[in-house]
Design an enzyme around this catalytic site. Structure first.
Site, short mmCIF file in Angstrom:
data_model
loop_
_atom_site.label_atom_id
_atom_site.label_comp_id
_atom_site.label_asym_id
_atom_site.label_seq_id
_atom_site.Cartn_x
_atom_site.Cartn_y
_atom_site.Cartn_z
CG HIS A 1 -3.25 -3.61 3.54
ND1 HIS A 1 -2.31 -2.90 4.25
CD2 HIS A 1 -3.88 -2.72 2.75
CE1 HIS A 1 -2.37 -1.62 3.90
NE2 HIS A 1 -3.32 -1.48 3.00
CB CYS B 1 -0.96 -0.04 1.20
SG CYS B 1 -2.31 1.16 1.06
CD GLU C 1 -0.50 -5.41 6.04
OE1 GLU C 1 -0.55 -6.02 4.95
OE2 GLU C 1 -0.73 -4.18 6.14
#
Ligand code: ADP
Lengths: 239, 610, 85, 85
Positions: A200, A91, A202
């Site tokens: 994302h 991002c 994560e």
């Protein structure tokens, strides 16, 4: 295996990236934007957020942080002695990589002019990068996406080059959430050490805290993003 | 700490309204009415000071005694929240009403602080910035308790969805809530969106923030210890939100008159994000004795509240405040609502450590003065004394009104108007079409078009958010200890019967926490009403507070803090009474939470309750 | 005190979502004569003293390294602010 | 085809976080001579035909109703684009 995560003023997903590294089995190491030292880590994650407020252009100011000079130097084209530092930009990190010219193109304001947060389906198209080698070719995964300036833009020649060299790492499926050219969600450098990704991974590494299970059709428990981090452990070892 | 009165030109010094001058010029006309003070309030100030106030003192009293800061109309009713809280209800309460936010023990050494606040009027004037700074303000309340902010929620109310002004107001407000919260890295885990014509000229933007901390990290807003330093840090002070104060400035500054002062505040979420991290580092290093955020009433509030909560007095050099606009007069600096500022009390020994941390985060910090044992709050401007007051009289001993209230006569007609006069569906098809119609109305349809603009994932601890009944957050990554929070209010119920309406809001939030798997522990509330000078509105308010306090007593959970927003009306038409209630509950392990919605085919359905 | 104005616009060949939104909104408000719109940035930098060629050169350098991204934007002007501005 | 340029800047008394970020970044990159910076917007609107006074009036109207927020911004210029632009 030590993976560094840079904290810029305004980074938000740095702690999430550190957690993802730990869940994957690596040793997370915090790096500070103002240091020129990357503490000898084996790979680096540039996390999501709004570095320096992103008031000018996303990533434009972070690119000039002292730690970035070092990362840009180490991640540059491979030499005989080094294959290049593996870097994953997520991002805002992707935006920083583009502003740093470690990756081509740029990320512009979402087509619909709004910040968007959604569970996003992706197809992993390149699996020989440091960050995606644990995925199968054309695996479909679901990870959160959240951005206001996530539209990938580049001129036709650059887009053709990326496609021609197989450097599109991930593509949006079902919905193009931000107007990215050719549905591009992530790209890599030529050698597959540097990867930029708008969504994302994560945020999809722990069951119960990621995308809703029913939407996450690969692992079924919302942890489709974990393989980015386990890939790095594998990739760095074999490099 | 030398004072530098030489920095003033002789004309400026002559124009400055000092305490000395005030004592010798009792008959100077003062613009107290223009500042919103009543004649008897102004007289009360003169009595406290035994002279006329200086311009700066008038600035401080006028803003601190405003409805917004002093709760002068609501105080007599709000007392019930304390009075109806039994010892048993306080079992989990570490800090109760009165501080920046309440703090609740959730076990395992963890505590949670949460509070909801309004930013209604500013959001109507400038939707994006109004809503954004509303989020910013409530988050600073949470930081000032010593906590790490971990989530926000946003109960919102708008006029009719198809009204043109809603198209101006709604996108701006949603973008502002999202823009600020997203940039702070706070997941948005819930809220409300409700449309009703009563909010057409007066939308409601309530913002709730939650923070977590270890018990030992609790910080309070007080200035103790003679000789301790008072440090202002964060953004510079500009002319934000001080429309009224310019009246005073024009007294002071002869040449050129007052410059244009913006009535709106512009937020800088990045500055606030840095401020959060900086404060957490300061707490970790244990270099803060007392701390207070700067919100409405800015420095006036911070100086007087810190001093009033402390054990002595305070002496500050106002001219040391770093300014964004060097033309600001002292009255304006005292009243400025510039965002992203905090004030800490620091021992002289800790100051170097404090400054090292603020430097690391590039946060400007200025020693404004020190705690004294005089019992007075004294403010100097280039060496001249412009304020010398007992701090309690500003911060806590403001006016208290027993406003008249009475049940409005029109309520009978309203209550008599029941759904019985509406046609009922007679056939399956009519029923089906009614359900479809209802599902499509803005008040029942999916809110995803709004909530998709909010980051719910950041920080990685969100176990439940939109569209679930309650937001659920993990607090401890090892044990899975977590909290569930819901906010609710049905203003149409409250309009029919404010007592029961407030209880229904409480009950709904309580149930929403319960069904998520949480054990409800505490309540916060944001009471949005019309003008307290209207006896009918005052009655609605009194009834709602009584209802909520009784309801809390029945359920056995205390109100830990909240906010009152009055004068929400267009002309003489008030909004529906809107007591928004937030309930916080604890889950020993968020893995055992229950999301809403049917997850598997073949499951059996049970209806519980009556 | 001098002031330098720097104008940065999205490259013509790059999609400009803001500009597109502006045309749409203008048309809805009845400003149908504006067939196209682009949205860029205008910076004003303050310097002590006069804005001479040396200052303009430095400002252009700043414009090209930091204030614009050459992949998507062009620096369309670097000039001293006129008195009316 | 004519082009109108509209410049919008944050009001001087309003906090300008963008400008603040720009000054900070410029200083870190060694451009220390720029003591202040403000960041605003530049719009380019396209019209069929000439940019005459009537077009400029309409453009100013658009600038004041849609392209700027009068609470926090000023329209600093509405003018025909010069040929070089
Ligand atoms: N302004 C908002 N911000 C964040 N979440 C919201 C907002 N409005 C509604 N939501 C969320 O959307 C979901 C549905 O809201 P709502 O329709 O009010 O629920 P219910 O009707 O069950 O009370 C809930 O999870 C609620 O928290």
């Amino acid at each position: 295996m030590r993976i560094g995560v840079v904290t810029f003023p305004g980074s938000l997903d740095d702690r999430d990236a550190l957690r993802a590294v730990r869940i994957a089995g690596g040793t997370p190491v915090s790096l500070w934007h103002g240091d020129e030292d990357i503490k000898g880590v084996d790979a680096v994650v540039l996390p999501g957020g709004f570095s320096y407020g992103d008031y000018l252009r996303c990533g434009a100011i972070a690119r000039f942080a002292p730690v970035m000079s070092e990362i840009i130097r180490l991640a540059g084209p491979p030499t005989q002695t080094s294959p290049g530092l593996p870097v994953l930009g997520i991002c805002n990190g992707f935006q920083v990589l583009c502003e740093s010219h470690l990756l081509p193109g740029a990320l512009i304001r979402n087509e619909q002019q709004q910040f968007i947060c959604r569970d996003q389906k992706l197809r992993i198209e390149r699996t020989d990068t440091v960050w995606t080698n644990r995925y199968g070719k054309d695996d479909e995964i679901v990870v959160p996406l959240k951005n206001g300036e996530g539209g990938f833009a580049a001129d036709q020649a650059t887009l053709d080059m990326l496609e021609g060299e197989g450097r599109v790492v991930a593509r949006y499926l079902d919905v193009n959430p931000n107007g990215s050219f050719r549905d591009i969600a992530g790209i890599s450098n030529a050698t597959g050490t540097v990867v930029g990704l708008m969504p994302h991974p994560e945020h999809a590494t722990e069951a119960g805290y990621g995308p809703e299970a029913q939407a996450a059709n690969s692992t079924g428990d919302g942890t489709d993003g974990l393989a980015f981090f386990t890939s790095a452990l594998q990739g760095v070892l074999s490099a | 700490m030398t004072s530098d009165s030489m920095n003033l030109t002789p004309e400026q010094r002559a124009a400055l309204d000092t305490v000395e001058k005030a004592a010798t010029t009792p008959d100077v006309e003062q613009p107290w009415a223009a500042l919103g003070m009543k004649a008897d309030e102004y007289e009360a100030v003169r009595k406290i000071l035994e002279r006329r106030p200086t311009g700066s003192e008038l600035a401080m009293y006028s803003v601190m005694w405003s409805e917004h800061c002093s709760y002068k109309s609501s105080k007599v009713h709000l007392r019930q929240f304390g009075e109806k809280t039994t010892e048993a209800m306080k079992e989990h309460l570490l800090v109760g009403i009165g501080e920046n936010a309440g703090v609740v023990d959730i076990g395992q050494g963890w505590a949670v602080t949460f509070k909801v606040e309004s930013h209604n009027h500013p959001s109507y004037v400038e939707p994006y910035q109004g809503a954004a700074t509303g989020v910013g303000g409530i988050v600073r309340d949470i930081i000032s308790m010593g906590a790490r902010p971990v989530a926000v929620m946003d109960p919102l109310r708008f006029g009719a969805l198809d009204h043109p002004d809603t198209h101006r107001v709604l996108p701006g407000i949603v973008a502002g809530v999202g823009g600020y919260g997203n940039c702070l890295g706070l997941p948005n885990i819930g809220g409300e969106v409700s449309f009703d014509p009563c909010y057409q000229g007066n939308p409601l933007v309530n913002a709730l923030a939650v923070g977590t901390l270890r018990h030992e990290d609790i910080h309070l807003a007080n200035a103790r210890g003679n000789g301790n330093l008072v440090v202002l840090f964060g953004a510079r002070t500009g002319g934000d939100g001080i429309g009224g104060a310019s009246i005073l400035a024009s007294d002071t500054f002869t040449e050129g008159g007052p410059t244009k002062r913006p009535a709106v505040q512009v937020g800088d979420p990045f500055a606030e994000k840095v401020l959060i991290e900086c404060c957490l580092d300061l707490f970790k290093a244990d270099v803060v004795q007392g701390i207070q955020d700067l919100g409405a009433a800015g420095l006036s509030c911070a100086f007087s509240e810190l001093a009033s909560n402390g054990d002595g007095g305070m002496l500050v050099h106002l001219d040391r405040a770093p300014l964004r606009d060097s033309t600001l007069a002292p009255e304006e600096i005292l009243m400025s609502e510039s965002q992203e500022r905090m004030m800490a009390v620091v021992t002289p020994e800790d100051l170097p450590g404090f400054l090292e941390i603020t430097n690391r985060w590039d946060v400007e910090a200025t020693v404004m003065g020190e705690v004294t044992d005089t019992g007075r709050l004294v403010v100097l401007w280039h060496g001249e004394t412009i304020v010398d007051v007992p701090p309690r009289s500003v911060a806590h001993d403001g006016p208290v009104y027993e406003r008249p209230y009475s049940r409005p006569e029109w309520l009978d007609a309203r209550q008599a108007d029941t759904p019985d006069r509406l046609p009922k569906p007679q056939t399956d098809d009519e029923l089906k079409s009614l359900v479809v119609t209802m599902a499509g109305t803005p008040n029942l349809a999916s809110r995803a078009w709004i909530t998709n603009q909010y980051d719910k994932y950041v920080q990685g601890n969100t176990a439940q958010a939109m569209p679930d009944d309650a937001g659920v957050l993990r607090v401890d990554e090892e044990s899975g200890l977590g909290v569930a929070i819901a906010t609710d209010c049905n203003q149409r119920f409250a309009a029919l019967d404010p007592y029961t309406g407030a209880q229904l809001a409480l009950a709904e939030a309580y149930r929403n926490v319960g069904v998520a798997g949480g054990k409800p522990l505490a309540v916060t509330d944001c009471l949005n009403f019309g003008s307290p000078e209207d006896p009918a509105v005052m009655w609605q308010f009194a009834e709602a507070v009584r209802g909520l306090a009784d309801g809390c007593q029945t359920l056995g959970i205390p109100v830990t803090g909240g906010n009152v927003s009055l004068y929400n009306q267009t002309g003489s038409t008030a909004i529906h009474p809107t007591p928004v209630v937030g309930v916080l509950g604890v889950l020993d392990d968020v893995a055992r939470r229950t999301p809403s919605g049917w997850k598997s085919a073949g499951a059996q359905l049970f209806l519980l309750g009556t | 005190m001098g002031r330098v104005v720097i104008d940065v616009m999205p490259k013509p060949e790059i999609l400009d979502p803001q500009g597109k939104a502006v045309v749409g909104a203008l048309a809805r408000l009845g400003f149908k004569e504006f067939a196209g719109a682009r949205q860029g940035k205008r910076f004003e930098l303050e310097v002590e003293g006069e804005v001479d060629q040396a200052v303009l050169d430095r400002a252009r350098q700043a414009a090209e390294t930091l204030l614009s991204n050459p992949v998507i934007e062009d620096v369309v002007a670097v000039r001293a602010a006129s008195d009316q501005e």
